[in-house]
Motif scaffolding. Structure first.
Motif, PDB file in Angstrom:
ATOM      1  N   SER A  61      14.514  17.958  40.943  1.00 10.37           N
ATOM      2  CA  SER A  61      15.757  18.638  40.576  1.00 10.37           C
ATOM      3  C   SER A  61      15.617  19.356  39.241  1.00 10.37           C
ATOM      4  O   SER A  61      16.113  20.470  39.069  1.00 10.37           O
ATOM      5  CB  SER A  61      16.903  17.626  40.498  1.00 10.37           C
ATOM      6  OG  SER A  61      16.678  16.678  39.466  1.00 10.37           O
ATOM      7  N   ILE A  62      14.909  18.723  38.296  1.00 13.21           N
ATOM      8  CA  ILE A  62      14.702  19.358  36.997  1.00 13.21           C
ATOM      9  C   ILE A  62      13.885  20.632  37.167  1.00 13.21           C
ATOM     10  O   ILE A  62      14.222  21.692  36.608  1.00 13.21           O
ATOM     11  CB  ILE A  62      13.994  18.390  36.027  1.00 13.21           C
ATOM     12  CG1 ILE A  62      14.881  17.187  35.744  1.00 13.21           C
ATOM     13  CG2 ILE A  62      13.645  19.099  34.726  1.00 13.21           C
ATOM     14  CD1 ILE A  62      14.176  16.069  35.029  1.00 13.21           C
ATOM     15  N   THR A  63      12.805  20.542  37.942  1.00 13.59           N
ATOM     16  CA  THR A  63      11.938  21.704  38.142  1.00 13.59           C
ATOM     17  C   THR A  63      12.689  22.841  38.823  1.00 13.59           C
ATOM     18  O   THR A  63      12.552  24.012  38.440  1.00 13.59           O
ATOM     19  CB  THR A  63      10.708  21.310  38.975  1.00 13.59           C
ATOM     20  OG1 THR A  63      10.037  20.220  38.335  1.00 13.59           O
ATOM     21  CG2 THR A  63       9.749  22.489  39.094  1.00 13.59           C
ATOM     22  N   SER A  64      13.486  22.512  39.832  1.00 13.15           N
ATOM     23  CA  SER A  64      14.235  23.559  40.541  1.00 13.15           C
ATOM     24  C   SER A  64      15.235  24.246  39.613  1.00 13.15           C
ATOM     25  O   SER A  64      15.433  25.460  39.687  1.00 13.15           O
ATOM     26  CB  SER A  64      14.950  22.960  41.743  1.00 13.15           C
ATOM     27  OG  SER A  64      15.918  22.015  41.328  1.00 13.15           O
ATOM     28  N   LYS A  65      15.869  23.466  38.742  1.00 18.67           N
ATOM     29  CA  LYS A  65      16.807  24.066  37.796  1.00 18.67           C
ATOM     30  C   LYS A  65      16.068  24.904  36.757  1.00 18.67           C
ATOM     31  O   LYS A  65      16.511  26.009  36.407  1.00 18.67           O
ATOM     32  CB  LYS A  65      17.604  22.961  37.084  1.00 18.67           C
ATOM     33  CG  LYS A  65      18.524  22.166  37.973  1.00 18.67           C
ATOM     34  CD  LYS A  65      19.677  22.996  38.487  1.00 18.67           C
ATOM     35  CE  LYS A  65      20.695  22.136  39.222  1.00 18.67           C
ATOM     36  NZ  LYS A  65      20.132  21.467  40.407  1.00 18.67           N
ATOM     37  N   LEU A  66      14.928  24.404  36.276  1.00 23.24           N
ATOM     38  CA  LEU A  66      14.197  25.132  35.240  1.00 23.24           C
ATOM     39  C   LEU A  66      13.589  26.421  35.770  1.00 23.24           C
ATOM     40  O   LEU A  66      13.397  27.372  35.007  1.00 23.24           O
ATOM     41  CB  LEU A  66      13.092  24.232  34.655  1.00 23.24           C
ATOM     42  CG  LEU A  66      13.577  23.058  33.795  1.00 23.24           C
ATOM     43  CD1 LEU A  66      12.395  22.217  33.341  1.00 23.24           C
ATOM     44  CD2 LEU A  66      14.349  23.560  32.584  1.00 23.24           C
ATOM     45  N   THR A 104       2.469  35.654  29.312  1.00 22.52           N
ATOM     46  CA  THR A 104       3.817  35.182  28.968  1.00 22.52           C
ATOM     47  C   THR A 104       4.370  34.271  30.051  1.00 22.52           C
ATOM     48  O   THR A 104       4.946  33.214  29.759  1.00 22.52           O
ATOM     49  CB  THR A 104       4.747  36.386  28.766  1.00 22.52           C
ATOM     50  OG1 THR A 104       4.198  37.252  27.768  1.00 22.52           O
ATOM     51  CG2 THR A 104       6.126  35.924  28.320  1.00 22.52           C
ATOM     52  N   ASP A 105       4.204  34.680  31.316  1.00 24.79           N
ATOM     53  CA  ASP A 105       4.697  33.853  32.426  1.00 24.79           C
ATOM     54  C   ASP A 105       3.987  32.508  32.461  1.00 24.79           C
ATOM     55  O   ASP A 105       4.608  31.469  32.713  1.00 24.79           O
ATOM     56  CB  ASP A 105       4.496  34.586  33.755  1.00 24.79           C
ATOM     57  CG  ASP A 105       5.397  35.808  33.869  1.00 24.79           C
ATOM     58  OD1 ASP A 105       6.386  35.889  33.115  1.00 24.79           O
ATOM     59  OD2 ASP A 105       5.093  36.682  34.709  1.00 24.79           O
ATOM     60  N   ALA A 106       2.675  32.527  32.212  1.00 25.08           N
ATOM     61  CA  ALA A 106       1.914  31.272  32.206  1.00 25.08           C
ATOM     62  C   ALA A 106       2.396  30.356  31.081  1.00 25.08           C
ATOM     63  O   ALA A 106       2.551  29.144  31.277  1.00 25.08           O
ATOM     64  CB  ALA A 106       0.426  31.562  32.053  1.00 25.08           C
ATOM     65  N   ALA A 107       2.658  30.945  29.906  1.00 22.61           N
ATOM     66  CA  ALA A 107       3.151  30.143  28.783  1.00 22.61           C
ATOM     67  C   ALA A 107       4.521  29.559  29.091  1.00 22.61           C
ATOM     68  O   ALA A 107       4.801  28.390  28.795  1.00 22.61           O
ATOM     69  CB  ALA A 107       3.221  31.001  27.525  1.00 22.61           C
ATOM     70  N   GLU A 108       5.388  30.371  29.736  1.00 23.52           N
ATOM     71  CA  GLU A 108       6.727  29.890  30.092  1.00 23.52           C
ATOM     72  C   GLU A 108       6.632  28.748  31.092  1.00 23.52           C
ATOM     73  O   GLU A 108       7.358  27.745  30.977  1.00 23.52           O
ATOM     74  CB  GLU A 108       7.551  31.038  30.659  1.00 23.52           C
ATOM     75  CG  GLU A 108       8.973  30.642  31.023  1.00 23.52           C
ATOM     76  CD  GLU A 108       9.826  31.839  31.391  1.00 23.52           C
ATOM     77  OE1 GLU A 108      10.836  31.624  32.078  1.00 23.52           O
ATOM     78  OE2 GLU A 108       9.472  32.964  30.997  1.00 23.52           O
ATOM     79  N   SER A 159       7.259  23.176  32.378  1.00 21.03           N
ATOM     80  CA  SER A 159       6.637  22.001  32.989  1.00 21.03           C
ATOM     81  C   SER A 159       6.585  20.840  32.001  1.00 21.03           C
ATOM     82  O   SER A 159       6.830  19.683  32.367  1.00 21.03           O
ATOM     83  CB  SER A 159       5.228  22.348  33.470  1.00 21.03           C
ATOM     84  OG  SER A 159       4.580  21.222  34.002  1.00 21.03           O
ATOM     85  N   ALA A 160       6.284  21.164  30.735  1.00 21.81           N
ATOM     86  CA  ALA A 160       6.252  20.123  29.710  1.00 21.81           C
ATOM     87  C   ALA A 160       7.640  19.518  29.510  1.00 21.81           C
ATOM     88  O   ALA A 160       7.792  18.307  29.330  1.00 21.81           O
ATOM     89  CB  ALA A 160       5.732  20.694  28.394  1.00 21.81           C
ATOM     90  N   VAL A 161       8.670  20.382  29.546  1.00 19.00           N
ATOM     91  CA  VAL A 161      10.050  19.888  29.412  1.00 19.00           C
ATOM     92  C   VAL A 161      10.397  18.969  30.579  1.00 19.00           C
ATOM     93  O   VAL A 161      10.987  17.891  30.391  1.00 19.00           O
ATOM     94  CB  VAL A 161      11.035  21.075  29.336  1.00 19.00           C
ATOM     95  CG1 VAL A 161      12.474  20.569  29.400  1.00 19.00           C
ATOM     96  CG2 VAL A 161      10.817  21.862  28.051  1.00 19.00           C
ATOM     97  N   GLU A 164      11.466  13.640  32.687  1.00 21.69           N
ATOM     98  CA  GLU A 164      11.190  12.650  33.730  1.00 21.69           C
ATOM     99  C   GLU A 164      10.608  11.371  33.131  1.00 21.69           C
ATOM    100  O   GLU A 164      10.928  10.261  33.558  1.00 21.69           O
ATOM    101  CB  GLU A 164      10.225  13.223  34.762  1.00 21.69           C
ATOM    102  CG  GLU A 164      10.055  12.282  35.948  1.00 21.69           C
ATOM    103  CD  GLU A 164       8.923  12.703  36.859  1.00 21.69           C
ATOM    104  OE1 GLU A 164       9.008  12.419  38.053  1.00 21.69           O
ATOM    105  OE2 GLU A 164       7.959  13.302  36.373  1.00 21.69           O
ATOM    106  N   THR A 165       9.758  11.541  32.118  1.00 14.27           N
ATOM    107  CA  THR A 165       9.128  10.373  31.503  1.00 14.27           C
ATOM    108  C   THR A 165      10.126   9.538  30.706  1.00 14.27           C
ATOM    109  O   THR A 165      10.014   8.317  30.649  1.00 14.27           O
ATOM    110  CB  THR A 165       7.977  10.819  30.585  1.00 14.27           C
ATOM    111  OG1 THR A 165       7.049  11.609  31.343  1.00 14.27           O
ATOM    112  CG2 THR A 165       7.250   9.625  29.998  1.00 14.27           C
ATOM    113  N   ASN A 166      11.128  10.207  30.122  1.00 14.21           N
ATOM    114  CA  ASN A 166      12.017   9.509  29.203  1.00 14.21           C
ATOM    115  C   ASN A 166      13.451   9.393  29.698  1.00 14.21           C
ATOM    116  O   ASN A 166      14.324   8.943  28.947  1.00 14.21           O
ATOM    117  CB  ASN A 166      12.022  10.245  27.845  1.00 14.21           C
ATOM    118  CG  ASN A 166      10.675  10.194  27.168  1.00 14.21           C
ATOM    119  OD1 ASN A 166      10.315   9.204  26.551  1.00 14.21           O
ATOM    120  ND2 ASN A 166       9.911  11.269  27.279  1.00 14.21           N
TER     121      ASN A 166
END
Length: 414
Positions: free
Chosen positions: A93-98, A339-343, A348-350, A355-357
């Protein structure tokens, strides 16, 4: 709460209407109203009981299956945490929203909008000035010096030397150095005192020359005929003429000299022992206290220059901030894939971080619920959802009244 008073008034209205119909004469209309008010009163009481039973015991009587929220507070907390972890904050769900969240565009738009205001630009520049003024250069210098020493110690000198030599040859720095040396040498040779010194040295060596026979006679005769005032200018002109030839592009002697110079430099760049001695010398120089003072002076000088430049830019309204921002935006637009790769990496890090916390959020919710006593918890829940629940009572009374009218009408018609 206002809705609680409305609900109470609806129940009181039904009760008052029902009591009033008891004292009215028998009439079909009175009977109809009586049935409506009676059903409305029952519906209002039933919904009052249901809503109240969620938060506390009705009338303080511990009737079974009442005060449901308090009895099930642990179960409710666990359900909230489970929903939070497994449905609201899972990675999918987080990934789909991001994915729908265009980070770079939003950030770029926000920065551009902020930079359009002069006050924001000058504010950023003044903030940078304060950072520079407060920057502890004295404490920073030892770390910089240690980093330089480590870099020298751990670096491979040969590739660096070869790369520097190739760059110097490509930029013709060796020729520029040779021309500089020749110009300085020419200026020194052209001095009158240099001519006298060269004449005196030449006469001394001629007098010391041990040449026999006719050659010796000729040398001695030449030495007797000449003096330092005559011989010095002659040697000067010869040297100056040779220097001018070496400074002339395309001169064969110049080309041979440059070729020899480059060959010697290549030899030095490949001499491991010499390069190692050079590294040791550089390392010792970099670690010397004088180098620390030199670094501090250079950093202080750089800081003063930067502060002065920022002062000038503030007076100009921070226009260079806009220019720099536009330059960065153009670069990012030109490197769209990067730029897209950095985004993607940032988002993904977010997602991974959340998810971890996210269990920590659940623990925080449970901890906050556990800290509340029953009275505080009920008050909090009533403030958040009690208003909407009170409308159940109002709807129950009204629906009961209407249903009562319908049922009474059926009884009258039958």
């Amino acid at each position: 709460m206002r809705t609680r008073y409305i609900a109470a008034l609806s129940l009181i209205g039904m009760g008052a209407g029902f009591i009033t119909t008891l004292f009215l004469p028998d009439h079909p209309a009175v009977t109809l109203l009586k049935g409506g008010f009676e059903a409305g009163l029952v519906g209002g009481f039933a919904d009052w009981f249901a809503v109240t039973a969620l938060f506390r015991h009705p009338i303080g009587i511990p009737i079974p299956h009442t005060s449901l929220l308090l009895k099930n507070r642990d179960k409710i907390a666990k359900s909230l945490i489970s929903a939070l972890e497994n449905e609201l904050l899972n990675k999918e769900s987080i990934t789909s929203k991001l994915k729908k969240f265009q980070l770079m565009r939003i950030v770029g738009s926000a920065i551009t909008k902020a930079a359009s205001k002069r006050s924001n630009r000058t504010g950023v520049l003044r903030f940078l000035q304060k950072l520079l003024v407060k920057l502890p250069l004295g404490a920073l210098v030892p770390h910089v010096q240690a980093a330089v020493v480590t870099m020298i110690r751990e670096s491979d000198a040969r590739p660096i030397a070869e790369k520097a030599l190739n760059a110097a040859i490509q930029e013709r720095i060796d020729e520029q150095a040779l021309d500089y040396a020749l110009r300085e040498g020419s200026a020194w040779v052209d001095k009158p005192e240099t001519g006298r010194m060269l004449g005196a040295m030449a006469l001394q060596k001629l007098s010391e020359a041990k040449v026999g026979g006719f050659m010796g006679f000729a040398v001695q005769a030449f030495a007797g005929f000449m003096n330092e005032d005559k011989l010095g200018p002659m040697i000067q002109q010869l040297l100056l003429s040779g220097i001018r030839d070496l400074m002339e592009p395309g001169n064969p002697n110049r080309e041979r000299l440059i070729a020899e110079l480059r060959q010697r430099l290549r030899h030095v760049a490949q001499d491991e022992a010499m390069l190692e001695r050079g590294k040791i010398w550089l390392e010792a120089k970099a670690a010397h206290p004088d180098s620390e003072r030199f670094l501090l002076q250079r950093l202080e000088s750089i800081r003063e220059s930067l502060i002065a430049a920022l002062d000038k830019e503030i007076d100009g309204g921070g226009k260079k901030v806009v220019i720099a921002l536009r330059f960065v935006i153009r670069k990012l637009q030109a490197e769209q894939e990067t730029t897209d790769a950095a985004e993607r990496k940032i988002l993904s890090a977010v997602a991974d971080l959340v998810e971890t916390n996210h269990y920590r959020i659940g623990l925080l919710i449970k901890d906050n619920i556990d800290r509340m006593n029953d009275k505080e918890l009920v008050r909090m829940l009533e403030e958040k959802i009690g208003g909407d629940l009170q409308w159940i009572r109002v709807n129950g009374a009204l629906c009961g009244f209407l249903i009562g009218l319908v049922l009474t009408s059926i009884q009258l018609l039958s």
